[in-house]
Write a protein that holds these residues in place. Structure first.
Motif, short mmCIF file in Angstrom:
data_model
loop_
_atom_site.label_atom_id
_atom_site.label_comp_id
_atom_site.label_asym_id
_atom_site.label_seq_id
_atom_site.Cartn_x
_atom_site.Cartn_y
_atom_site.Cartn_z
N GLU A 17 0.82 -1.21 0.00
CA GLU A 17 0.00 0.00 0.00
C GLU A 17 0.86 1.27 0.00
O GLU A 17 0.51 2.26 -0.63
CB GLU A 17 -0.96 0.01 1.19
N PHE A 18 1.98 1.24 0.71
CA PHE A 18 2.87 2.40 0.75
C PHE A 18 3.39 2.70 -0.66
O PHE A 18 3.34 3.84 -1.11
CB PHE A 18 4.05 2.12 1.69
N VAL A 19 3.90 1.68 -1.35
CA VAL A 19 4.45 1.88 -2.69
C VAL A 19 3.34 2.24 -3.67
O VAL A 19 3.49 3.13 -4.50
CB VAL A 19 5.23 0.63 -3.15
N ARG A 20 2.20 1.58 -3.58
CA ARG A 20 1.08 1.88 -4.47
C ARG A 20 0.63 3.33 -4.30
O ARG A 20 0.39 4.04 -5.28
CB ARG A 20 -0.10 0.94 -4.22
N SER A 21 0.54 3.79 -3.07
CA SER A 21 0.10 5.18 -2.84
C SER A 21 1.12 6.17 -3.40
O SER A 21 0.75 7.23 -3.89
CB SER A 21 -0.14 5.44 -1.36
N ARG A 22 2.41 5.82 -3.36
CA ARG A 22 3.44 6.71 -3.93
C ARG A 22 3.38 6.72 -5.45
O ARG A 22 3.71 7.73 -6.06
CB ARG A 22 4.85 6.30 -3.47
N THR A 23 2.94 5.63 -6.07
CA THR A 23 2.74 5.65 -7.52
C THR A 23 1.51 6.48 -7.85
O THR A 23 1.51 7.22 -8.83
CB THR A 23 2.60 4.24 -8.11
N ASP A 24 0.48 6.37 -7.03
CA ASP A 24 -0.76 7.13 -7.27
C ASP A 24 -0.54 8.64 -7.18
O ASP A 24 -1.11 9.40 -7.95
CB ASP A 24 -1.85 6.73 -6.27
N ASN A 25 0.32 9.08 -6.24
CA ASN A 25 0.53 10.52 -6.09
C ASN A 25 1.73 11.04 -6.89
O ASN A 25 2.09 12.20 -6.81
CB ASN A 25 0.63 10.93 -4.61
N GLY A 26 2.36 10.16 -7.69
CA GLY A 26 3.41 10.59 -8.60
C GLY A 26 4.82 10.63 -8.02
O GLY A 26 5.75 11.04 -8.71
N LYS A 27 5.01 10.21 -6.79
CA LYS A 27 6.35 10.22 -6.20
C LYS A 27 7.23 9.09 -6.74
O LYS A 27 8.44 9.20 -6.74
CB LYS A 27 6.27 10.15 -4.68
N ILE A 28 6.59 8.01 -7.17
CA ILE A 28 7.31 6.91 -7.82
C ILE A 28 6.77 6.79 -9.23
O ILE A 28 5.57 6.64 -9.45
CB ILE A 28 7.11 5.56 -7.06
N LYS A 29 7.68 6.88 -10.21
CA LYS A 29 7.27 6.79 -11.61
C LYS A 29 6.98 5.33 -11.95
O LYS A 29 7.63 4.42 -11.46
CB LYS A 29 8.38 7.32 -12.51
N PHE A 30 6.00 5.14 -12.85
CA PHE A 30 5.62 3.79 -13.27
C PHE A 30 5.09 3.84 -14.69
O PHE A 30 4.85 4.91 -15.24
CB PHE A 30 4.55 3.22 -12.34
N ILE A 31 4.95 2.67 -15.27
CA ILE A 31 4.28 2.56 -16.56
C ILE A 31 3.15 1.56 -16.39
O ILE A 31 3.20 0.68 -15.53
CB ILE A 31 5.23 2.13 -17.70
N LYS A 32 2.12 1.73 -17.21
CA LYS A 32 0.99 0.80 -17.17
C LYS A 32 1.26 -0.32 -18.17
O LYS A 32 1.64 -0.07 -19.30
CB LYS A 32 -0.31 1.52 -17.54
N LEU A 33 1.06 -1.54 -17.74
CA LEU A 33 1.16 -2.71 -18.61
C LEU A 33 -0.14 -3.46 -18.43
O LEU A 33 -0.30 -4.21 -17.46
CB LEU A 33 2.37 -3.56 -18.22
N GLY A 34 -1.10 -3.17 -19.30
CA GLY A 34 -2.44 -3.68 -19.09
C GLY A 34 -3.04 -2.99 -17.89
O GLY A 34 -3.04 -1.76 -17.79
N ALA A 35 -3.52 -3.76 -16.94
CA ALA A 35 -4.09 -3.20 -15.72
C ALA A 35 -3.05 -3.03 -14.61
O ALA A 35 -3.33 -2.46 -13.57
CB ALA A 35 -5.22 -4.10 -15.22
N SER A 36 -1.83 -3.50 -14.86
CA SER A 36 -0.78 -3.48 -13.83
C SER A 36 0.10 -2.24 -13.93
O SER A 36 0.38 -1.75 -15.03
CB SER A 36 0.12 -4.72 -13.96
N LYS A 37 0.54 -1.78 -12.79
CA LYS A 37 1.54 -0.71 -12.73
C LYS A 37 2.90 -1.38 -12.56
O LYS A 37 3.09 -2.19 -11.66
CB LYS A 37 1.29 0.21 -11.54
N MET A 38 3.83 -1.03 -13.44
CA MET A 38 5.17 -1.62 -13.39
C MET A 38 6.19 -0.51 -13.20
O MET A 38 6.07 0.58 -13.78
CB MET A 38 5.46 -2.38 -14.68
N ILE A 39 7.18 -0.79 -12.38
CA ILE A 39 8.24 0.18 -12.08
C ILE A 39 9.49 -0.24 -12.83
O ILE A 39 9.93 -1.39 -12.75
CB ILE A 39 8.48 0.25 -10.56
N GLN A 40 10.04 0.70 -13.59
CA GLN A 40 11.21 0.41 -14.40
C GLN A 40 12.46 0.25 -13.54
O GLN A 40 12.55 0.80 -12.44
CB GLN A 40 11.42 1.50 -15.45
N ARG A 41 13.42 -0.47 -14.07
CA ARG A 41 14.66 -0.79 -13.36
C ARG A 41 15.37 0.46 -12.85
O ARG A 41 15.80 0.51 -11.70
CB ARG A 41 15.57 -1.60 -14.28
N GLY A 42 15.50 1.48 -13.68
CA GLY A 42 16.19 2.71 -13.27
C GLY A 42 15.50 3.40 -12.10
O GLY A 42 16.17 3.89 -11.19
#
Length: 98
Positions: free
Chosen positions: A63-88
């Motif tokens: 939930e901590f990481v998911r909330s940080r993706t939701d508010n833009g603090k952690i960058k992610f890409i959408k792959l279908g319905a999933s949020k994926m975080i790039q290696r960098g």
């Protein structure tokens, strides 16, 4: 006779005492190379990471990481319905933090 010893730090502001301990001219160590090596061994061919994997490695809740993706603090890409975080981004989180 006893002498009084002054343990205060005259002529130093509070901010100066909180600086990282380094010798003059030396920069604080950058551990990104070490973290990159560890990532290469643990996840050799993986470039996208699920939120749960990132949360586990950061020792944080999903939930901590998911909330940080939701508010833009952690960058992610959408792959279908999933949020994926790039290696960098994952390495940046391990090096600098959230």
């Amino acid at each position: 006779m006893s002498k009084k010893i002054n343990l205060s730090t005259p002529n130093k502001s509070i901010d100066e005492t909180k600086k990282p301990i380094t010798t003059e001219g030396e920069k604080p160590k950058d551990n990104s190379g070490l973290i990159q090596e560890i990532m290469d061994k643990k996840y050799p061919d993986q470039f996208l990471f699920e939120i749960q994997t990132v949360a586990t490695e950061l020792n944080r809740s999903y939930e901590f990481v998911r909330s940080r993706t939701d508010n833009g603090k952690i960058k992610f890409i959408k792959l279908g319905a999933s949020k994926m975080i790039q290696r960098g981004e994952f390495i940046k989180l391990l090096t600098i933090g959230v």
